[in-house]
Design a protein around this motif. Structure first.
Motif, PDB file in Angstrom:
ATOM      1  N   GLY A  62       0.800  -1.214   0.000  1.00 22.68           N
ATOM      2  CA  GLY A  62       0.000   0.000   0.000  1.00 22.68           C
ATOM      3  C   GLY A  62       0.829   1.258   0.000  1.00 22.68           C
ATOM      4  N   ALA A  63       0.163   2.367   0.273  1.00 27.48           N
ATOM      5  CA  ALA A  63       0.816   3.669   0.336  1.00 27.48           C
ATOM      6  C   ALA A  63       1.137   4.002   1.782  1.00 27.48           C
ATOM      7  CB  ALA A  63      -0.077   4.736  -0.276  1.00 27.48           C
ATOM      8  N   ASP A  64       1.983   5.003   1.963  1.00 26.59           N
ATOM      9  CA  ASP A  64       2.316   5.494   3.296  1.00 26.59           C
ATOM     10  C   ASP A  64       1.186   6.420   3.729  1.00 26.59           C
ATOM     11  OD1 ASP A  64       3.479   6.492   5.608  1.00 26.59           O
ATOM     12  OD2 ASP A  64       5.496   6.435   4.752  1.00 26.59           O
ATOM     13  N   ILE A  65       0.237   5.869   4.490  1.00 27.92           N
ATOM     14  CA  ILE A  65      -1.001   6.579   4.806  1.00 27.92           C
ATOM     15  C   ILE A  65      -0.733   7.863   5.583  1.00 27.92           C
ATOM     16  CG2 ILE A  65      -3.262   6.379   5.893  1.00 27.92           C
ATOM     17  CD1 ILE A  65      -2.783   4.587   3.427  1.00 27.92           C
ATOM     18  N   ALA A  66       0.338   7.901   6.358  1.00 24.42           N
ATOM     19  CA  ALA A  66       0.637   9.098   7.144  1.00 24.42           C
ATOM     20  C   ALA A  66       0.786  10.327   6.251  1.00 24.42           C
ATOM     21  CB  ALA A  66       1.907   8.882   7.965  1.00 24.42           C
ATOM     22  N   GLU A  67       1.211  10.116   5.005  1.00 23.83           N
ATOM     23  CA  GLU A  67       1.371  11.241   4.087  1.00 23.83           C
ATOM     24  C   GLU A  67       0.030  11.801   3.624  1.00 23.83           C
ATOM     25  OE1 GLU A  67       5.715  10.425   1.987  1.00 23.83           O
ATOM     26  OE2 GLU A  67       3.886  10.151   0.817  1.00 23.83           O
ATOM     27  N   PHE A  68      -1.053  11.037   3.798  1.00 18.99           N
ATOM     28  CA  PHE A  68      -2.353  11.450   3.297  1.00 18.99           C
ATOM     29  C   PHE A  68      -3.106  12.385   4.244  1.00 18.99           C
ATOM     30  CE2 PHE A  68      -3.214   7.414   0.517  1.00 18.99           C
ATOM     31  CZ  PHE A  68      -2.113   7.748  -0.258  1.00 18.99           C
ATOM     32  N   LEU A  69      -2.757  12.340   5.515  1.00 17.08           N
ATOM     33  CA  LEU A  69      -3.612  12.944   6.532  1.00 17.08           C
ATOM     34  C   LEU A  69      -3.785  14.449   6.380  1.00 17.08           C
ATOM     35  CD1 LEU A  69      -2.434  10.930   9.669  1.00 17.08           C
ATOM     36  CD2 LEU A  69      -4.463  10.573   8.266  1.00 17.08           C
ATOM     37  N   SER A  70      -2.789  15.123   5.831  1.00 15.28           N
ATOM     38  CA  SER A  70      -2.848  16.585   5.749  1.00 15.28           C
ATOM     39  C   SER A  70      -3.148  17.095   4.341  1.00 15.28           C
ATOM     40  CB  SER A  70      -1.521  17.186   6.232  1.00 15.28           C
ATOM     41  OG  SER A  70      -0.445  16.738   5.416  1.00 15.28           O
ATOM     42  N   LEU A  71      -3.506  16.201   3.413  1.00 22.10           N
ATOM     43  CA  LEU A  71      -3.686  16.617   2.030  1.00 22.10           C
ATOM     44  C   LEU A  71      -5.052  17.264   1.799  1.00 22.10           C
ATOM     45  CD1 LEU A  71      -2.218  13.618  -0.027  1.00 22.10           C
ATOM     46  CD2 LEU A  71      -1.079  15.712   0.699  1.00 22.10           C
ATOM     47  N   SER A  72      -5.067  18.314   0.997  1.00 24.28           N
ATOM     48  CA  SER A  72      -6.305  18.933   0.534  1.00 24.28           C
ATOM     49  C   SER A  72      -6.776  18.196  -0.711  1.00 24.28           C
ATOM     50  CB  SER A  72      -6.061  20.400   0.195  1.00 24.28           C
ATOM     51  OG  SER A  72      -5.196  20.504  -0.939  1.00 24.28           O
TER      52      SER A  72
ATOM     53  N   VAL B 275       5.653 -10.535  -7.751  1.00 24.17           N
ATOM     54  CA  VAL B 275       4.908 -10.177  -6.540  1.00 24.17           C
ATOM     55  C   VAL B 275       5.217 -11.180  -5.441  1.00 24.17           C
ATOM     56  CG1 VAL B 275       2.639  -9.689  -5.577  1.00 24.17           C
ATOM     57  CG2 VAL B 275       3.121  -9.132  -7.974  1.00 24.17           C
ATOM     58  N   ASN B 276       5.962 -10.728  -4.459  1.00 19.03           N
ATOM     59  CA  ASN B 276       6.536 -11.607  -3.440  1.00 19.03           C
ATOM     60  C   ASN B 276       5.866 -11.482  -2.082  1.00 19.03           C
ATOM     61  OD1 ASN B 276       7.805  -8.951  -3.635  1.00 19.03           O
ATOM     62  ND2 ASN B 276       9.062  -9.586  -1.896  1.00 19.03           N
ATOM     63  N   GLY B 277       4.586 -11.152  -2.041  1.00 20.19           N
ATOM     64  CA  GLY B 277       3.889 -11.006  -0.766  1.00 20.19           C
ATOM     65  C   GLY B 277       2.694 -10.099  -0.965  1.00 20.19           C
ATOM     66  N   PHE B 278       2.433  -9.239   0.011  1.00 13.15           N
ATOM     67  CA  PHE B 278       1.277  -8.351  -0.067  1.00 13.15           C
ATOM     68  C   PHE B 278       1.434  -7.331  -1.192  1.00 13.15           C
ATOM     69  CE2 PHE B 278       1.093  -9.646   4.464  1.00 13.15           C
ATOM     70  CZ  PHE B 278      -0.204 -10.151   4.486  1.00 13.15           C
ATOM     71  N   ALA B 279       0.416  -7.266  -2.051  1.00 12.15           N
ATOM     72  CA  ALA B 279       0.324  -6.237  -3.091  1.00 12.15           C
ATOM     73  C   ALA B 279      -1.040  -5.582  -2.905  1.00 12.15           C
ATOM     74  CB  ALA B 279       0.458  -6.834  -4.484  1.00 12.15           C
ATOM     75  N   LEU B 280      -1.071  -4.579  -2.052  1.00 11.95           N
ATOM     76  CA  LEU B 280      -2.328  -3.961  -1.644  1.00 11.95           C
ATOM     77  C   LEU B 280      -2.338  -2.491  -2.022  1.00 11.95           C
ATOM     78  CD1 LEU B 280      -2.578  -5.513   1.940  1.00 11.95           C
ATOM     79  CD2 LEU B 280      -3.539  -6.408  -0.193  1.00 11.95           C
ATOM     80  N   GLY B 281      -3.518  -1.971  -2.337  1.00 13.16           N
ATOM     81  CA  GLY B 281      -3.638  -0.554  -2.644  1.00 13.16           C
ATOM     82  C   GLY B 281      -2.720  -0.155  -3.782  1.00 13.16           C
ATOM     83  N   GLY B 282      -1.865   0.823  -3.499  1.00 12.98           N
ATOM     84  CA  GLY B 282      -0.911   1.271  -4.506  1.00 12.98           C
ATOM     85  C   GLY B 282       0.014   0.170  -4.981  1.00 12.98           C
ATOM     86  N   GLY B 283       0.248  -0.830  -4.155  1.00 11.99           N
ATOM     87  CA  GLY B 283       1.082  -1.956  -4.566  1.00 11.99           C
ATOM     88  C   GLY B 283       0.399  -2.814  -5.611  1.00 11.99           C
TER      89      GLY B 283
END
Length: 258
Positions: free
Chosen positions: A64-74, A103-111
Motif C-alpha cells: 500500500g501507500a504510506d497513509i501518514a502522508e495522506f492525513l494533511s492533504l487537501s 509479486v513476493n507477498g502483499f500487493a495492496l492498494g498502490g502496490g
C-alpha cells in the motif's frame, strides 16, 4: 543513488526492488520519485532489454501507500498526487521494453496498482492482492479502478474494491490477475526466465505488441487500426528481413532492433 529502491542490471535485465522492508515497502513520495527515475532509465539505457519490479524481503511486494502522508492533504493536493502516480504507472504500462511484476507477498492498494501497471505479473504462493482503500474512506488513485476492471471484469473488480477483501495467489490466478504462481524461491528465476525468452524475439515487434495491446483498452484509439499501422511498419525493419531469412534457413534469428 537511491534511498528507497535498489536496482541491479544483470544480463540486460534491470531488477528494481522497492526497498523499505521495515514499512512493508509502502509507497511514499521518495519511492515514487525514485521509481520514476528507474523507469526513465529503462527507456533510455540501450543495455536494458527488460525489467522486473519486486519488493524487498519475503512479506511484501508493496503493501500500500504510506497513509501518514495522506492525513494533511487537501483535495487539490490529492488530485496532484493521483496525477503524478498516473504518469509514472502509465510510463510503466507503455514501456516498449517488457516490465514484469514479481509479486513476493502483499500487493495492496498502490502496490496492487503498481503490479497491474506492469505488462504482466508472476506471484509467489504467499502473495495477496487487494484494493482496500474503502477501509480508509478512499478509492484507488493510481489507475486501480481502471486496470483492475480491465483485467478481471467489472463485477469481480467492483466486489474486490467495495469489500476491501484480499485475493490469495491461487485466486488471483483463477481471476486472470496473474499469469503464474510459483514458490517464493522460484519467483525471480521464473520471472527472469520469461524475460530472457522475450529477449530472443524482435525488440521492435515486442514494442509494437505492447502498443497494440494497450490500444485495445484505450477508448480514444481504434485498436484494429493501430494494429494495421504497426503491422505495416514492421515491413520497414531489418528485423523482419532477418526473421524471415532465419525461418527459411532453419536457424535462430539474430535480431538487432533495427
Amino acid at each position: 543513488m537511491y534511498q528507497a529502491i535498489s536496482t541491479q542490471l544483470e544480463n540486460n535485465i534491470l531488477i528494481i526492488t522497492i526497498n523499505r522492508p521495515d514499512k512493508m515497502n509502502a509507497l511514499n513520495q521518495t519511492v515514487m520519485a525514485e521509481l520514476a527515475l528507474a523507469v526513465d532509465e529503462i527507456y533510455s539505457n540501450h543495455d536494458i532489454k527488460g525489467a522486473v519490479i519486486t519488493g524487498a524481503g519475503e512479506k511484501a511486494f508493496v503493501a500500500g501507500a504510506d497513509i501518514a502522508e495522506f492525513l494533511s492533504l487537501s483535495p487539490k493536493q490529492g488530485e496532484e498526487l493521483a496525477k503524478k502516480g498516473h504518469v509514472i504507472f502509465q510510463r510503466i504500462e507503455n514501456s516498449p521494453k517488457p516490465i514484469v511484476a514479481a509479486v513476493n507477498g502483499f500487493a495492496l492498494g498502490g502496490g496492487c496498482e503498481l503490479a497491474m501497471a506492469c505488462h504482466f505479473r508472476i506471484a509467489s504462493e504467499n502473495a495477496r492482492f487487494g484494493q482496500p482503500e474503502v477501509n480508509l474512506g478512499l478509492i484507488p488513485g493510481y489507475g486501480g479502478t481502471q486496470r483492475l476492471t480491465q483485467l478481471v471484469g467489472k463485477g469481480k473488480a467492483l466486489e474486490l474494491m467495495m469489500t476491501g477483501d484480499m485475493l490469495t495467489a491461487p485466486e488471483a490466478l483463477s481471476w486472470g490477475l496473474v499469469n503464474h504462481v510459483v514458490k517464493l524461491e522460484e519467483l525471480l528465476p521464473k520471472t527472469i526466465a520469461i524475460l530472457r525468452k522475450i529477449q530472443t524475439k524482435a525488440p521492435l515487434a515486442i514494442a509494437r505488441v505492447v502498443k497494440c495491446a494497450n490500444a485495445a483498452l484505450d477508448k480514444d484509439q481504434d485498436g484494429y487500426d493501430t494494429e494495421i499501422q504497426e503491422f505495416a511498419a514492421c515491413f520497414a525493419t531489418k528485423d523482419l528481413q532477418e526473421g524471415a531469412a532465419a525461418f527459411t534457413e532453419k536457424r535462430q534469428p539474430n535480431f538487432t532492433g533495427a
